[in-house]
Design an enzyme around this catalytic site. Structure first.
Site, short mmCIF file in Angstrom:
data_model
loop_
_atom_site.label_atom_id
_atom_site.label_comp_id
_atom_site.label_asym_id
_atom_site.label_seq_id
_atom_site.Cartn_x
_atom_site.Cartn_y
_atom_site.Cartn_z
N ASP A 1 8.34 -12.80 -0.45
CA ASP A 1 6.96 -12.46 -0.11
C ASP A 1 6.14 -13.74 -0.05
O ASP A 1 6.43 -14.70 -0.77
CB ASP A 1 6.36 -11.51 -1.16
CG ASP A 1 5.12 -10.79 -0.66
OD1 ASP A 1 5.19 -9.57 -0.43
OD2 ASP A 1 4.07 -11.44 -0.50
N TYR B 1 13.52 -17.45 2.54
CA TYR B 1 14.26 -17.06 3.74
C TYR B 1 15.70 -17.58 3.77
O TYR B 1 16.56 -16.97 4.40
CB TYR B 1 13.50 -17.50 5.00
CG TYR B 1 12.29 -16.64 5.27
CD1 TYR B 1 12.43 -15.34 5.75
CD2 TYR B 1 11.00 -17.10 5.01
CE1 TYR B 1 11.32 -14.54 5.99
CE2 TYR B 1 9.88 -16.31 5.23
CZ TYR B 1 10.05 -15.02 5.72
OH TYR B 1 8.96 -14.22 5.94
N GLY C 1 3.45 -6.90 6.22
CA GLY C 1 2.50 -6.72 7.32
C GLY C 1 1.20 -6.11 6.84
O GLY C 1 1.06 -5.73 5.68
N ARG D 1 -1.68 4.05 13.45
CA ARG D 1 -0.61 3.07 13.30
C ARG D 1 -0.62 2.08 14.46
O ARG D 1 -0.29 0.91 14.30
CB ARG D 1 0.74 3.79 13.23
CG ARG D 1 0.86 4.67 11.97
CD ARG D 1 2.20 5.38 11.93
NE ARG D 1 2.30 6.25 10.76
CZ ARG D 1 2.10 7.56 10.78
NH1 ARG D 1 1.76 8.14 11.92
NH2 ARG D 1 2.24 8.28 9.69
N PRO E 1 2.97 -0.48 13.58
CA PRO E 1 3.63 0.68 14.21
C PRO E 1 5.13 0.40 14.36
O PRO E 1 5.52 -0.54 15.05
CB PRO E 1 2.94 0.78 15.57
CG PRO E 1 2.40 -0.59 15.84
CD PRO E 1 2.14 -1.24 14.52
N ASP F 1 7.88 1.61 15.73
CA ASP F 1 8.67 1.58 16.97
C ASP F 1 8.46 0.27 17.73
O ASP F 1 9.40 -0.35 18.22
CB ASP F 1 8.31 2.77 17.86
CG ASP F 1 8.48 4.09 17.12
OD1 ASP F 1 9.63 4.48 16.88
OD2 ASP F 1 7.46 4.70 16.76
N ASP G 1 8.86 11.55 8.71
CA ASP G 1 8.27 12.74 9.35
C ASP G 1 9.25 13.91 9.29
O ASP G 1 8.87 15.05 9.01
CB ASP G 1 7.92 12.45 10.81
CG ASP G 1 7.17 11.14 10.95
OD1 ASP G 1 5.95 11.14 10.83
OD2 ASP G 1 7.84 10.11 11.16
N ARG H 1 9.33 15.24 5.79
CA ARG H 1 8.13 16.06 5.53
C ARG H 1 8.28 17.43 6.19
O ARG H 1 7.92 18.46 5.62
CB ARG H 1 6.89 15.35 6.10
CG ARG H 1 6.46 14.12 5.32
CD ARG H 1 5.45 13.27 6.10
NE ARG H 1 4.88 12.21 5.27
CZ ARG H 1 4.35 11.09 5.73
NH1 ARG H 1 4.29 10.89 7.05
NH2 ARG H 1 3.85 10.18 4.93
N ARG I 1 11.11 19.02 6.98
CA ARG I 1 12.11 19.83 6.27
C ARG I 1 11.55 20.36 4.95
O ARG I 1 11.80 21.49 4.56
CB ARG I 1 13.36 18.98 6.01
CG ARG I 1 14.15 18.69 7.29
CD ARG I 1 15.25 17.67 7.06
NE ARG I 1 16.22 18.12 6.06
CZ ARG I 1 17.08 17.33 5.44
NH1 ARG I 1 17.10 16.04 5.70
NH2 ARG I 1 17.94 17.83 4.57
N HIS J 1 17.65 22.23 8.65
CA HIS J 1 18.02 21.24 9.67
C HIS J 1 16.97 21.29 10.78
O HIS J 1 16.87 22.28 11.50
CB HIS J 1 19.42 21.52 10.21
CG HIS J 1 20.45 21.39 9.13
ND1 HIS J 1 20.94 20.16 8.73
CD2 HIS J 1 21.03 22.30 8.34
CE1 HIS J 1 21.79 20.34 7.74
NE2 HIS J 1 21.86 21.63 7.48
N HIS K 1 6.61 7.29 15.76
CA HIS K 1 6.19 7.59 14.38
C HIS K 1 4.67 7.46 14.39
O HIS K 1 4.11 6.39 14.18
CB HIS K 1 6.82 6.61 13.40
CG HIS K 1 6.29 6.73 12.00
ND1 HIS K 1 6.26 7.93 11.33
CD2 HIS K 1 5.78 5.80 11.16
CE1 HIS K 1 5.73 7.72 10.12
NE2 HIS K 1 5.43 6.45 10.00
N THR L 1 0.64 5.29 1.70
CA THR L 1 1.82 6.11 1.44
C THR L 1 2.98 5.15 1.16
O THR L 1 3.15 4.18 1.90
CB THR L 1 2.19 7.00 2.65
OG1 THR L 1 2.83 6.20 3.64
CG2 THR L 1 0.98 7.67 3.26
#
Length: 320
Positions: free
Chosen positions: A37, A68, A82, A91, A124, A126, A151, A154, A156, A171, A178, A232
């Protein structure tokens, strides 16, 4: 894997990162865990605190704060660093802040000689997974985003509550971005092989409106949690540990991750949440569900929203 020992490098020891490290220790998932960090004191403090829990852990884990250069021998680099989502921010609002941070992180990881798998959780997710793939030059199979794993969990959980069934026996998948354009795949949601859609039609106590409300609660869950506690982190940390286990233990598990599509679901050159088989090589295979026309249209919309946000950053991209 150096000398048969798994090493995970965690970059970012904020709420999500430290929750992930704690859950990793509790479940004894890896032999080595290095925390990295910008705030060295925070990661050093976390390493000290976690090490004091080792006598209670299920298996020995070497935990230290590092830099690193420690990524060179890592099998997996998990990025949770981030800028965080603030109340009222989507997001996608985080793209500008986090793109620069990621370019710096990924270039430093690759400079170490790293040749493993990236797992990205920062939002975000993706877009930042796509960025990690571009910045790293690694094969697409070895760059994975946490996608819609949370998601889906949540989803399920809430379906399990509604139908009074253990969530692990439900299922159902959430796919797409996202974020705000994600969608539920009702056509493939089942409990013990019985379609959720059929259950609602056959039994009076269940209602279609309730299903729609369940999905809205899934989609907007992060906003509700951020309003209440600022961020979260427990749910996503557990999801990341689940993914880590699938990778390190070569499980061939089906998980809804952010994966690179090259023709699947009629989409090209995008990372987005879909069910995929995950193992030691990364993403072994994308599972292409047969979607209804409505689901296909919603998925295409989700992909287009992501592409529009990404375009300014990658329009002059020349690397493969």
């Amino acid at each position: 894997m150096a000398n048969g020992v798994n090493r995970v490098a965690l970059i970012g020891t904020g709420f999500v990162g430290s929750s992930y490290a704690f859950a990793m220790l509790n479940q004894g998932v890896t032999e080595e865990l290095v925390l990295i960090d910008l705030n060295k004191e925070k990661s050093e403090g976390d390493a000290m605190d976690l090490n004091h829990g080792l006598p209670f852990a299920p298996s020995p884990t070497k935990i230290w704060f590092g830099d690193y250069s420690d990524c060179k021998d890592a099998d997996l680099v998990v990025i949770t660093a981030g800028a965080n989502q603030k109340p009222g921010e989507t997001r996608l609002d985080l793209v500008h802040k986090n793109m620069k941070i990621f370019e710096s992180i990924v270039s430093q990881v690759m400079a170490s000689g790293f040749d493993g798998i990236f797992l990205v959780a920062t939002n975000p997710v993706d877009i930042l997974t796509y960025a990690t793939w571009k910045f790293s030059g690694l094969p697409k199979e070895r760059v994975i985003g946490s996608g819609t794993i949370l998601d889906t969990a949540r989803f399920r959980y809430l379906l399990g509550e509604y139908f009074q069934v253990d969530a692990r026996n439900v299922h159902a998948y959430i796919i797409g971005e996202h974020g705000d354009t994600e969608l539920p795949v009702w056509s493939h949601a089942d409990i013990g092989g019985r379609s959720v859609v059929d259950l609602v039609k056959e039994r009076q106590q269940y209602k279609q409106e309730d299903l729609e409300e369940i999905f809205v609660n899934v989609r907007d869950a992060a906003y509700h949690i951020i309003e209440r506690k600022g961020a979260t982190y427990y749910g996503i940390a557990m999801g990341l540990v689940r993914l880590t286990k699938a990778i390190l233990q070569n499980e061939n598990s089906v998980l809804t991750v952010s994966a690179y599509l090259d023709g699947e679901y009629d989409q090209h050159d995008i990372y987005i949440g879909v069910p995929a088989i995950v193992n030691r090589t990364g993403i072994r295979e994308i599972i292409e569900l047969k979607l209804t026309e409505e689901e296909r249209a919603k998925f295409a919309h989700s992909a287009n929203v992501l592409k529009q946000v990404m375009e300014p950053f990658f329009q002059n991209e020349v690397r493969p």
